[in-house]
Design a protein around this motif. Structure first.
Motif, PDB file in Angstrom:
ATOM      1  N   HIS A 195       0.839  -1.207   0.000  1.00  0.00           N
ATOM      2  CA  HIS A 195       0.000   0.000   0.000  1.00  0.00           C
ATOM      3  C   HIS A 195       0.872   1.254   0.000  1.00  0.00           C
ATOM      4  N   GLU A 246      -5.114   3.132   5.231  1.00  0.00           N
ATOM      5  CA  GLU A 246      -5.002   4.437   4.574  1.00  0.00           C
ATOM      6  C   GLU A 246      -4.721   5.534   5.593  1.00  0.00           C
ATOM      7  N   ASP A 247      -5.353   5.450   6.758  1.00  0.00           N
ATOM      8  CA  ASP A 247      -5.029   6.386   7.837  1.00  0.00           C
ATOM      9  C   ASP A 247      -3.574   6.226   8.267  1.00  0.00           C
ATOM     10  N   CYS A 248      -3.115   4.990   8.335  1.00  0.00           N
ATOM     11  CA  CYS A 248      -1.724   4.723   8.718  1.00  0.00           C
ATOM     12  C   CYS A 248      -0.755   5.418   7.757  1.00  0.00           C
ATOM     13  N   LEU A 249      -0.996   5.266   6.466  1.00  0.00           N
ATOM     14  CA  LEU A 249      -0.122   5.900   5.474  1.00  0.00           C
ATOM     15  C   LEU A 249      -0.185   7.417   5.573  1.00  0.00           C
ATOM     16  N   ASP A 250      -1.392   7.959   5.740  1.00  0.00           N
ATOM     17  CA  ASP A 250      -1.534   9.413   5.884  1.00  0.00           C
ATOM     18  C   ASP A 250      -0.712   9.916   7.067  1.00  0.00           C
ATOM     19  N   GLU A 306       2.309   1.846  -3.488  1.00  0.00           N
ATOM     20  CA  GLU A 306       1.299   2.425  -4.386  1.00  0.00           C
ATOM     21  C   GLU A 306       1.134   3.913  -4.149  1.00  0.00           C
ATOM     22  N   ARG A 307       1.092   4.315  -2.879  1.00  0.00           N
ATOM     23  CA  ARG A 307       0.934   5.733  -2.545  1.00  0.00           C
ATOM     24  C   ARG A 307       2.138   6.549  -3.023  1.00  0.00           C
ATOM     25  N   GLU A 312     -13.535  -5.376   2.822  1.00  0.00           N
ATOM     26  CA  GLU A 312     -12.525  -5.429   1.767  1.00  0.00           C
ATOM     27  C   GLU A 312     -11.919  -6.827   1.657  1.00  0.00           C
ATOM     28  N   GLY A 339      -6.751  -3.686   6.771  1.00  0.00           N
ATOM     29  CA  GLY A 339      -7.201  -3.233   5.461  1.00  0.00           C
ATOM     30  C   GLY A 339      -7.071  -4.340   4.446  1.00  0.00           C
ATOM     31  N   ASP A 383      -6.997   1.919  10.282  1.00  0.00           N
ATOM     32  CA  ASP A 383      -7.154   1.704   8.847  1.00  0.00           C
ATOM     33  C   ASP A 383      -5.834   1.977   8.128  1.00  0.00           C
TER      34      ASP A 383
END
Length: 309
Positions: free
Chosen positions: A20, A212-216, A23-24, A303, A174, A210
């Motif tokens: 993930h 996506e929250d982790c990456l943010d 990808e980001r 998911e 996720g 989540d």
């Protein structure tokens, strides 16, 4: 540091969080090289556009010549199983990987690294647990290896002009997550819709974040924190019990199974029954999670169910 249009090495980039993250980074115009031995990862997860090197980071010299044009290392690779039958080997593997990476960085003149640590470095600490809580007394070899890695990184940061972003994760969930409680419950209920066996007593309660929250949060810290050693908890202000996860998974699968328990307050050796990280330091830096722990669990369940369908 600003991540866009740079050159980044991601260790463990074929894994759950690493794929993930890659990808980001690619979406932000970053040139990404992945190094992964595929012991936890899957080559099919390597995003198109990333350079992939299959290599064992416990072996010295595997990064020779690989870091010459790299701006930043994201070090996610690790032996991750908390309940392992080879605790000393796991400790040795994880610390050896970090030592080899630091030596390669020094040889190539790379001075910035983001490291994924874990909430298990705290052991059984009061909740919510802040970053300056002490003493740190992990109860698993995995937690001990992560704490030792933090020590190696801190020593290099304070003595060799290295900038470290050190992330102590809650339970990240996720799509692509495997080998954890949500996919475990899904697979058990697919095999037997009538009964679900739950490790421990079901009262274990932890924070779920989540992906996506982790990456943010990771990107926010890298871009806004600039000390030599930047240690931040990444989690939510809420927790979810194992019983509640079981209920969410059953609800999403439209099932009503009986719950059976193996007993005891721990699901496995080294399991921390109660965990919630303080995120006040992260909040003061200007970041908050968008999903609660329950919301992260439910979204991840949907998911993963879609992936396994």
């Amino acid at each position: 540091m600003h991540l866009s249009n740079g050159r980044v090495l991601v260790t463990g980039g074929a894994g759950f969080i690493g794929s993930h993250l890659t990808e980001r980074l690619l979406a932000d115009g970053v040139d990404v090289t992945i190094v992964d031995d595929l012991s936890n990862g899957d080559a099919d997860r390597v995003p198109e556009g990333a350079t992939f090197i299959e290599a064992d980071l416990t072996e010295p010299g595997v990064l020779d010549g690989r870091l010459d044009d790299i701006d930043l290392v994201f070090h996610l690779a690790a032996s991750k199983h908390v309940d392992t039958d080879r605790p000393h080997g796991q400790f040795d593997d994880n610390t050896r990987m970090t030592r080899n990476i630091l030596e390669a960085m020094a040889d190539a003149g790379v001075t910035e690294i983001a490291y994924t640590s874990t909430s298990t470095v705290y052991g059984e600490a009061p909740r919510p647990t802040p970053e300056d809580y002490a003493p740190l007394e992990p109860i698993s070899a995995y937690g001990a290896s992560k704490l030792a890695d933090e020590g190696l990184l801190s020593a290099r940061a304070h003595s060799h002009d290295l900038t470290v972003w050190n992330f102590r994760f809650a339970n990240v969930v996720g799509p692509r997550l495997r080998g954890a409680v949500i996919p475990d419950f899904i697979e058990k209920l697919q095999d037997d819709p009538e009964t679900l066996t739950i490790l421990g007593d079901g009262r274990q309660e932890k924070s779920y974040l989540d992906v996506e929250d982790c990456l943010d949060a990771m990107f926010h810290v890298v871009e806004h924190a600039d000390d030599a050693m930047n240690t931040y908890n990444l989690g939510t202000r809420t927790t979810t019990s194992v019983d509640r996860i079981a209920a969410i998974v059953a609800d999403e699968m439209d099932l009503d199974p009986d719950f059976e328990y193996t007993g005891g307050e721990r699901g496995w050796t080294g399991d921390v029954p109660k965990m919630r990280l303080s995120i006040e330091k992260l909040s003061a830096l200007g970041w908050e999670p968008t999903r609660s722990s329950d919301e992260a669990v439910r979204r991840a369940t949907r998911e993963i169910l879609a992936e396994l369908d």
